[in-house]
Design an enzyme around this catalytic site. Structure first.
Site, mmCIF file in Angstrom:
data_model
loop_
_atom_site.group_PDB
_atom_site.id
_atom_site.type_symbol
_atom_site.label_atom_id
_atom_site.label_comp_id
_atom_site.label_asym_id
_atom_site.label_seq_id
_atom_site.Cartn_x
_atom_site.Cartn_y
_atom_site.Cartn_z
ATOM 1 C CB CYS A 1 -0.959 -0.042 1.172
ATOM 2 S SG CYS A 1 -1.885 -1.585 1.129
ATOM 3 C CE LYS B 1 -5.455 4.187 2.559
ATOM 4 N NZ LYS B 1 -4.483 5.212 3.020
ATOM 5 C CG HIS C 1 -6.389 0.759 1.634
ATOM 6 N ND1 HIS C 1 -5.490 1.436 0.835
ATOM 7 C CD2 HIS C 1 -5.645 0.109 2.558
ATOM 8 C CE1 HIS C 1 -4.264 1.180 1.248
ATOM 9 N NE2 HIS C 1 -4.333 0.383 2.289
#
Lengths: 417, 78
Positions: A165, A337, A342
């Site tokens: 991420c 988010k 996400h």
């Protein structure tokens, strides 16, 4: 060696709350949630039945049918957001030295849909490996920057960054660094991700990473709320054109902001759990400040990683308080988010765009879905709950943390000559 | 046009994204229909799937036009 200054001259976004940069920004300032029941596959047997999908995406609206068929969705998304950014930056590549223009892209997982489809076909067969010749070149993570380079004829540095991420933040930091060192005039950077399929949702469900608030998807992503229960998976892409300042000036480019620092660190702790005191998070923000030659008091806004997981949100806010001290309470902090979900490897790209537009517009996008305070989160922090706030922002920092303990932060500054 | 010929043409139109009119017997996959080496491999696989035949690599290398594909399949499909 003289280091170059690097500025942002073009933006593109394909997100669950807007398919262009203006739509995305409007969604952000109005606190729009992109979460809804999953349409991509039958979720009957899945614990999580919703996600933040890019709504009504039809690849053929943007790409030729023949071309689209050979591209995994994560590459289709990359080409769509990049086309917007290229137009936004007013680029005519025939007038530029394309040997000095690169593409550095981020994706955490890559062509998962392609992988899933091909392996399912193989599993249904008699063991003969009748795999499609496009299987590998559709799936591999570096094929996104490869396709961008082929579409525009860009022959400078070209590769992908993979750090889960944090991927697209790592891509931005690499792009910034190469331009700063004089290795390129311009780099198309950003990231894309497309894992809303059985393998992606099933895999993250198995880790207990996703929210299961199936009765109310729109409030499921609730960073810092006491009742948060995991992240909401999203998809999409963000493109940021980074350009050497004098190069941008010479062609009369519109300048959104300056990128002034990038930080990197590792938790060295656990494959998925954050360090309990946020050690890696503290180190990465310090590393970004050092790179920018800035003090903690220079920062006005932090777009946090803030995924709405029980542990992650605590460790990140703890790190902010530990590093920023009293100034922590003067910051605006928000997790966008809460609206977009996400986007994994694309999170850093779209959240950097949020920072850049926040600087430009003097508006902090909110952390929506705040209902109940969590005693484990320092309540003196201004987490920009539920409504956007006006603020003159000079400097914004974006945090991203990836499974594997990878941390990357990037700092944008209002452009001043 | 034989049944095999029309099915071959339909696959080529679908996979290469070309107009039916371009898919003449003389048309070469790579020179006339815009296929690259991977497209050609994919076409052969589609023919194998559609007609339930196995086309060995040394035979596949001899199929480079629409007509050659049709002729090969008419001979080898039971």
């Amino acid at each position: 060696m003289e280091l170059k200054r690097v500025v942002v001259t073009g933006l593109g976004a394909l997100t669950p709350i807007g398919k262009t940069v203006p739509e995305y920004w409007e969604g952000l300032v109005n606190g729009v949630s992109g979460a809804a029941p999953m349409t991509r596959f039958d979720t009957e047997k899945f614990k999580t039945k919703f996600a933040c999908e890019v709504k009504n995406f039809v690849a053929e609206d943007y790409l030729e049918k023949k071309e689209a068929r050979k591209l995994d969705p994560f590459v289709q998304y990359a080409l769509v957001s990049t086309e917007e950014a290229v137009k936004d930056a007013g680029l005519d590549f025939t007038k530029l030295n394309t040997n000095r223009i690169g593409v550095i892209w981020g994706a955490g997982i890559g062509g998962l849909k392609t992988f899933l489809d091909e392996i399912m076909t193989f599993a249904k067969g008699d063991g003969t490996p009748r795999l499609n010749p496009f299987f590998i070149p559709k799936m591999i993570i570096d094929i996104a920057p490869g396709h961008i380079s082929m579409k525009y004829g860009l022959r400078g540095p070209n590769f992908s960054c993979v750090s889960a991420c944090a991927s697209s933040t790592n891509a931005l930091i690499d792009a910034y660094t190469y331009i700063k060192l004089g290795r390129a005039d311009m780099i198309v950077s950003g990231g894309s991700e497309a894992i809303l399929n059985e393998a992606g949702i099933g895999g993250f469900n198995a880790m207990h990473a996703l929210s299961t608030r199936n009765d109310d998807p729109k409030t499921a992503s609730r960073p810092f709320d006491k009742d948060r229960d995991g992240f909401v998976a999203g998809e999409g892409a963000g493109t940021i054109i980074l350009e050497e300042l004098e190069h941008a000036k010479a062609r009369g480019a519109k300048i959104y902001a300056e990128i002034v620092g990038g930080g990197m660190s590792a938790d060295a702790n656990h494959i998925t759990a954050p360090h309990p005191e946020g050690l890696g998070a503290k180190l990465v923000m310090q590393s970004a400040l050092d790179d920018a030659g800035m003090k903690t008091t220079d920062i006005d806004y932090i777009n946090v990683h803030g995924t709405s997981t029980p542990l992650g949100d605590i460790s990140e806010t703890t790190a902010i308080v530990n590093l920023f001290g009293e100034h922590a309470y003067k910051l605006n902090i928000s997790s966008t988010k809460s609206m977009t979900g996400h986007l994994l490897g694309a999170a850093g790209a779209i959240e950097s765009i949020a920072c850049i537009l926040a600087i430009q517009n003097g508006i902090i996008p909110p952390t929506i879905n705040h209902f109940t305070d969590d005693p484990a989160i320092d309540q003196k922090l201004n987490l920009t709950f539920n409504k956007a706030q006006k603020r003159d922002i000079k400097v914004a920092l974006s945090n991203t943390f990836g499974f594997g303990g990878h941390n990357a932060s990037v700092i944008f500054k209002k452009y001043e000559d | 046009m034989s049944d095999i010929a029309s099915r071959v043409k339909a696959i080529i139109v679908e996979k290469l994204g070309v107009d039916e009119g371009e898919v003449t017997p003389e048309a070469s996959f790579t020179n006339d229909l815009g296929a690259d080496s991977l497209d050609t491999v994919e076409l052969i696989m589609e023919f194998e799937k559609e007609f339930n035949v196995a086309i060995p690599d040394d035979q596949a290398e001899t199929i480079s036009t629409v007509g050659q594909a049709i002729t090969y399949l008419e001979k080898n499909v039971k």
